[in-house]
Design a protein around this motif. Sequence first.
Motif, PDB file in Angstrom:
ATOM      1  N   ILE A 144      -7.507  -2.452  -1.881  1.00  0.00           N
ATOM      2  CA  ILE A 144      -7.279  -1.007  -2.108  1.00  0.00           C
ATOM      3  C   ILE A 144      -8.262  -0.180  -1.276  1.00  0.00           C
ATOM      4  CG2 ILE A 144      -7.364   0.843  -3.841  1.00  0.00           C
ATOM      5  CD1 ILE A 144      -6.355  -1.184  -5.912  1.00  0.00           C
ATOM      6  N   PRO A 194       0.818  -1.215   0.000  1.00  0.00           N
ATOM      7  CA  PRO A 194       0.000   0.000   0.000  1.00  0.00           C
ATOM      8  C   PRO A 194       0.852   1.265   0.000  1.00  0.00           C
ATOM      9  CG  PRO A 194      -0.037  -1.059   2.152  1.00  0.00           C
ATOM     10  CD  PRO A 194       0.683  -1.975   1.235  1.00  0.00           C
ATOM     11  N   ASN A 244      -7.237  -0.144   2.283  1.00  0.00           N
ATOM     12  CA  ASN A 244      -6.073   0.727   2.502  1.00  0.00           C
ATOM     13  C   ASN A 244      -6.439   2.201   2.482  1.00  0.00           C
ATOM     14  OD1 ASN A 244      -4.418  -1.448   2.755  1.00  0.00           O
ATOM     15  ND2 ASN A 244      -3.720  -1.440   0.627  1.00  0.00           N
ATOM     16  N   HIS A 245      -7.577   2.499   1.855  1.00  0.00           N
ATOM     17  CA  HIS A 245      -8.028   3.902   1.828  1.00  0.00           C
ATOM     18  C   HIS A 245      -8.997   4.183   2.971  1.00  0.00           C
ATOM     19  CE1 HIS A 245      -6.247   4.018  -2.180  1.00  0.00           C
ATOM     20  NE2 HIS A 245      -6.372   5.336  -2.144  1.00  0.00           N
ATOM     21  N   GLN A 247      -4.591   3.726  -8.034  1.00  0.00           N
ATOM     22  CA  GLN A 247      -5.218   2.551  -7.419  1.00  0.00           C
ATOM     23  C   GLN A 247      -6.742   2.662  -7.410  1.00  0.00           C
ATOM     24  OE1 GLN A 247      -3.644   1.206  -3.698  1.00  0.00           O
ATOM     25  NE2 GLN A 247      -1.549   1.606  -4.315  1.00  0.00           N
TER      26      GLN A 247
END
Length: 468
Positions: free
Chosen positions: A435, A309, A438-439, A357
Amino acid sequence: MADTSTKQTSDAVPVPLSLAGDLSLLYLFSSTLLSTMKLNKLLHLILSALVCENNGLFGRSMLFLYNQKTNTLQGMLGICRENTAGFHVVDSDPDNPLSGFWDLEADALTLQQQSPFCADVRGTRIDLSDGCRLVTRVVHDRKLCCLADLDCQGCDECDFVERFGISTCAAVPLVTRNNLIGIIIVDNPSGQQKITGEQLQVLQLFANQAGMAIENTRLYRNLEEAHAELSEARQRLVHGAHLAAIGEMAASISHELKTPLITIGGFAARLERTLPEDTPQRHYLETIINESHRLERLLGDILAFSRKPTICYQPCNLKAVVEECLADYRLTLDDRKITLETALPAGRWKLLGDAGQLKQVCINLLTNAQEAMPNGGRLRVGLAGIEEQGRPLMVLSIADTGGGIPEETMKKLLTPFFTTKRHGTGLGLAIVSRIVQNHGGILRVSNTAEGAEFKIVLPQAPTEVLEG
Ligand SMILES: Nc1ncnc2c1ncn2[C@@H]1O[C@H](COP(=O)(O)OP(=O)(O)O)[C@@H](O)[C@H]1O
Ligand SMILES: [Mg+2]
């Protein structure tokens, strides 16, 4: 033990213990309580010790566990003297009266559980708000109580005494650190001896030790559970570390393979153009080209999946990301006869993230939607702002009319390499999920009347971050 069978409780004259006999009995009892950490066996041992032939203490013993929420006592176990076969002393030394402990064979334990008396006890629930005076007093006063102290005969508040044909009985609370676990009721069937003061003293000592032993097994069980959880967490960590190592290896192999693969595909395409149509050689080349494209896709997905990430995210605009993806996709959608409906209102669609991403998220979802509608359909893409627990959030929704996701598939959707497609890699949604996580976002999937709907919920960037 001294033979005090002729003494009556109502006489209530404290009877001195016959020191040697009772000490060895109590020793046997306490070493028995230390012999097992299994709660079920412990309860059988406690009740059997109170009724077995050798001790000659009581005729029957019953255990009721206390439920504070419902203010009831639930019958758990009942043992009468006839059901104590298989209950025996082990490791006793004739030269040392303070040795040995009781044990109960596994078969005998099952027989006790299946006895009609035990079934009767298990089928008994005493409501303490309007129930038996005897047990209510034991529960409230947390003190041993016997029938002679109360006149339960003919009491019409409950039929407990009548139901079990009790003529003389005693009830003792099982208490640990001032919490009531339950009560033990012992009795001698009608026509037999009354309970003596000495027997009551022994019963109280038994109960004190039994309470502690039960608490110990509970604590031990908690400890075992905590230990199991810990080792599971440790295994997950080790597994995670292995996965990370495998991921790194997969990433470097994929990287190495990608370049020659592109070369193979490129040269095959060049060769194909030089060959006349409908020759077998051209067909072989087509297969090489298709397969190398498929492998390229797979390697691309593996690389995306194993990518670390981004540590430092940049301000980016979700609406711009979505519009860019849709522009790339418009031709494909037209080819597949898929009509696009968008709801992308102007607004504040800013977040801290990695635009590349986020684009990948969008593309993977659009690809799945398009693949779910091979004969055309409708694709709805929308952006909406919501607030959850005072936090401003953005929701990107992508919905298709491809028939939806079957329940079985739904459970495995995010498992890497799970695919129902002939040429699928099964990594698309695993990448999306990673993704989004990770956000700091959430991926939600549901079925609509016509197809599947994927929603990506992402936190809006705080104003000061974007403007400061
Ligand atoms: N929009 C959709 N409609 C129906 N099924 C879907 C949709 N999106 C994903 N799936 C199911 O989830 C599986 C996993 O998807 P994905 O991780 O993208 O891998 P792949 O597309 O390579 O199969 C698909 O094989 C499919 O069964
Ligand atoms: Mg996919």
